[in-house]
Motif scaffolding. Sequence first.
Motif, PDB file in Angstrom:
ATOM      1  N   ARG A 119       0.891  -0.891   0.003  1.00  0.00           N
ATOM      2  CA  ARG A 119       0.264  -0.100  -0.224  1.00  0.00           C
ATOM      3  C   ARG A 119       1.054   1.008   0.490  1.00  0.00           C
ATOM      4  O   ARG A 119       2.150   1.080   0.299  1.00  0.00           O
ATOM      5  CB  ARG A 119      -0.728   0.128   0.533  1.00  0.00           C
ATOM      6  N   CYS A 120       0.313   2.647  -0.694  1.00  0.00           N
ATOM      7  CA  CYS A 120       0.988   3.711  -0.957  1.00  0.00           C
ATOM      8  C   CYS A 120       1.281   4.216   0.770  1.00  0.00           C
ATOM      9  O   CYS A 120      -0.598   4.756   1.026  1.00  0.00           O
ATOM     10  CB  CYS A 120       0.169   4.234  -1.949  1.00  0.00           C
ATOM     11  N   PRO A 121       2.000   5.113   1.615  1.00  0.00           N
ATOM     12  CA  PRO A 121       1.386   4.863   2.850  1.00  0.00           C
ATOM     13  C   PRO A 121       1.249   6.705   2.326  1.00  0.00           C
ATOM     14  O   PRO A 121       0.530   7.081   4.010  1.00  0.00           O
ATOM     15  CB  PRO A 121       3.639   5.457   3.420  1.00  0.00           C
ATOM     16  N   PHE A 122       0.864   7.890   1.690  1.00  0.00           N
ATOM     17  CA  PHE A 122       0.266   8.833   1.946  1.00  0.00           C
ATOM     18  C   PHE A 122      -1.602   8.539   1.018  1.00  0.00           C
ATOM     19  O   PHE A 122      -2.135   9.288   2.414  1.00  0.00           O
ATOM     20  CB  PHE A 122       0.682   9.603   0.419  1.00  0.00           C
ATOM     21  N   CYS A 123      -1.667   7.210   0.321  1.00  0.00           N
ATOM     22  CA  CYS A 123      -2.709   7.915  -0.221  1.00  0.00           C
ATOM     23  C   CYS A 123      -3.611   5.628   0.536  1.00  0.00           C
ATOM     24  O   CYS A 123      -5.009   6.156  -0.035  1.00  0.00           O
ATOM     25  CB  CYS A 123      -3.442   8.130  -1.490  1.00  0.00           C
ATOM     26  N   ARG A 124      -2.619   5.424   1.170  1.00  0.00           N
ATOM     27  CA  ARG A 124      -3.105   3.644   1.348  1.00  0.00           C
ATOM     28  C   ARG A 124      -3.813   3.197   0.489  1.00  0.00           C
ATOM     29  O   ARG A 124      -4.975   2.274   0.483  1.00  0.00           O
ATOM     30  CB  ARG A 124      -3.918   4.335   2.200  1.00  0.00           C
ATOM     31  N   ALA A 133       4.861   1.515  -6.376  1.00  0.00           N
ATOM     32  CA  ALA A 133       5.379   2.512  -7.660  1.00  0.00           C
ATOM     33  C   ALA A 133       3.299   2.425  -7.401  1.00  0.00           C
ATOM     34  O   ALA A 133       2.475   2.316  -8.065  1.00  0.00           O
ATOM     35  CB  ALA A 133       5.104   2.162  -8.644  1.00  0.00           C
ATOM     36  N   CYS A 134       2.970   3.817  -6.677  1.00  0.00           N
ATOM     37  CA  CYS A 134       1.397   4.441  -6.878  1.00  0.00           C
ATOM     38  C   CYS A 134       1.682   5.718  -7.761  1.00  0.00           C
ATOM     39  O   CYS A 134       2.355   6.044  -8.350  1.00  0.00           O
ATOM     40  CB  CYS A 134       1.485   5.233  -5.568  1.00  0.00           C
ATOM     41  N   ARG A 135       0.429   5.343  -8.572  1.00  0.00           N
ATOM     42  CA  ARG A 135      -0.688   6.222  -9.654  1.00  0.00           C
ATOM     43  C   ARG A 135      -0.333   7.604  -9.001  1.00  0.00           C
ATOM     44  O   ARG A 135       0.356   8.884 -10.297  1.00  0.00           O
ATOM     45  CB  ARG A 135      -1.574   6.145  -9.711  1.00  0.00           C
ATOM     46  N   ARG A 136      -0.628   8.089  -7.914  1.00  0.00           N
ATOM     47  CA  ARG A 136      -0.255   9.017  -7.429  1.00  0.00           C
ATOM     48  C   ARG A 136       0.684   9.985  -6.817  1.00  0.00           C
ATOM     49  O   ARG A 136       1.324  11.118  -7.223  1.00  0.00           O
ATOM     50  CB  ARG A 136      -1.600   9.485  -6.294  1.00  0.00           C
ATOM     51  N   HIS A 137       1.559   9.233  -6.034  1.00  0.00           N
ATOM     52  CA  HIS A 137       2.519   9.706  -5.045  1.00  0.00           C
ATOM     53  C   HIS A 137       4.709   8.992  -5.999  1.00  0.00           C
ATOM     54  O   HIS A 137       5.595   8.995  -5.023  1.00  0.00           O
ATOM     55  CB  HIS A 137       2.238   9.493  -3.910  1.00  0.00           C
ATOM     56  N   GLY A 138       3.885   8.315  -7.053  1.00  0.00           N
ATOM     57  CA  GLY A 138       4.938   8.400  -7.404  1.00  0.00           C
ATOM     58  C   GLY A 138       5.803   6.688  -6.655  1.00  0.00           C
ATOM     59  O   GLY A 138       5.098   6.185  -6.250  1.00  0.00           O
TER      60      GLY A 138
END
Length: 411
Positions: free
Chosen positions: A42-47, A82-87
């Motif tokens: 999971r992305c740490p920013f948007c989960r 690799a998050c689509r929003r946060h790289g």
Amino acid sequence: MRGIRVWARLLGLARAVVEDVWMTADGAVVVAARPTARERDRCPFCRRRCPGYDLGEGRRRWRALDLGTTFAYVEADAPRVACRRHGVVVAAVPWARHDSWFTQTFEDQAAWLAVNASATAVARLMRTSWRAVGGICRRAADEARAQRDLLAGLRRIGVDEISVRKGRSYLTVVVCHDSGRLVWAAPGRDRKTVEKFLDLLGDDRCARLELVACDMADWITRPIAERCPGATVCLDPFHVVKLATDALDEIRREVWNEARRAGEVALAKELKGARFALWKNPENLTPRQQLKLAHIQRINQRLFRAYLLKEHLRQIYRVDPGDAAGVLNASLKWAWRCRLAPFVKLARTIRDQRPGIEAALRNQLSNARTEQINTQIRLITRRGFGYHSQEAVIALAMLSLGGLCPPLPGR
Ligand SMILES: [Zn+2]
């Protein structure tokens, strides 16, 4: 619960699977863990769930709360996603905040302690550095601010500057007058800083502001007047009383210097010790301070007159709002005639700032309230210096006075 799962409970690991436990050569406990399937990648920013990117820098350790007197760590892989929003970012783990080397329970306890104890006590008890505690406060405050909008529903606010590091730098702080809470703080004391706050507030909420209490400095009043059409700007009662206290202190220093120059050692000493008795609100004086004041009345009429002038002015915030203008007039009349230069100067300032003072009276801003808020902010910021960075001072102030302090873990 048996065997290895006990360790998850001991270290406060939720949503994680414990794989192994061992003791290092220097006697620390290491618990190897991985997030449960639901929590992985999971992305740490948007989960959001993201595709894996690589293994990152391999295994990583997080310091957990001590087990008794034993150091404890959680160890796990730290792959990147690799998050689509946060790289490309290191994947979130359920037991720690992003970019931290401590578990969340460790951080929550340290942040709670920072709010309730001195920097030295926190660092010693948690066995970590001041700097690390400063970083912990910052992460805890950022997280809480992201979850709770402190700027929602603001109607009456106070904007003020706080001097940190003995006047070498400044913070601008915004307080909600209804809740008494600190809602925003940032480095700097200039128009740009105030505009940053107004940008964050947005046009809609700016338009809904009804009252802004401040010390009438241009860098605050101008942007407020331009962007908050519905807001009445008031002179903060705390600042009016402070001006009077400053004038009184000027007289005390004069009288003290005269006594010293005339070789009246005993008198000079007495005047020096009288500062608190003169400065405090009379209802809070100790019997000894009351005696001191009575003594001043006998030995130095000029200083005592200055004291009475200060107290008279303070009354405008204590009488019925309807009577306040009359008391203010009487106060001014007296100050103009008193032949004490600092108070004549004060009378001039009050005359120039009168619309702001009357707006505060009309809106029933009490000095007791504004004074309490100011004292709290000053105490906390002073304690925050222990952590050696402005960001840490701000974080500690937000945790303590913004109502963002995390609860102690596990209770
Ligand atoms: Zn993301």
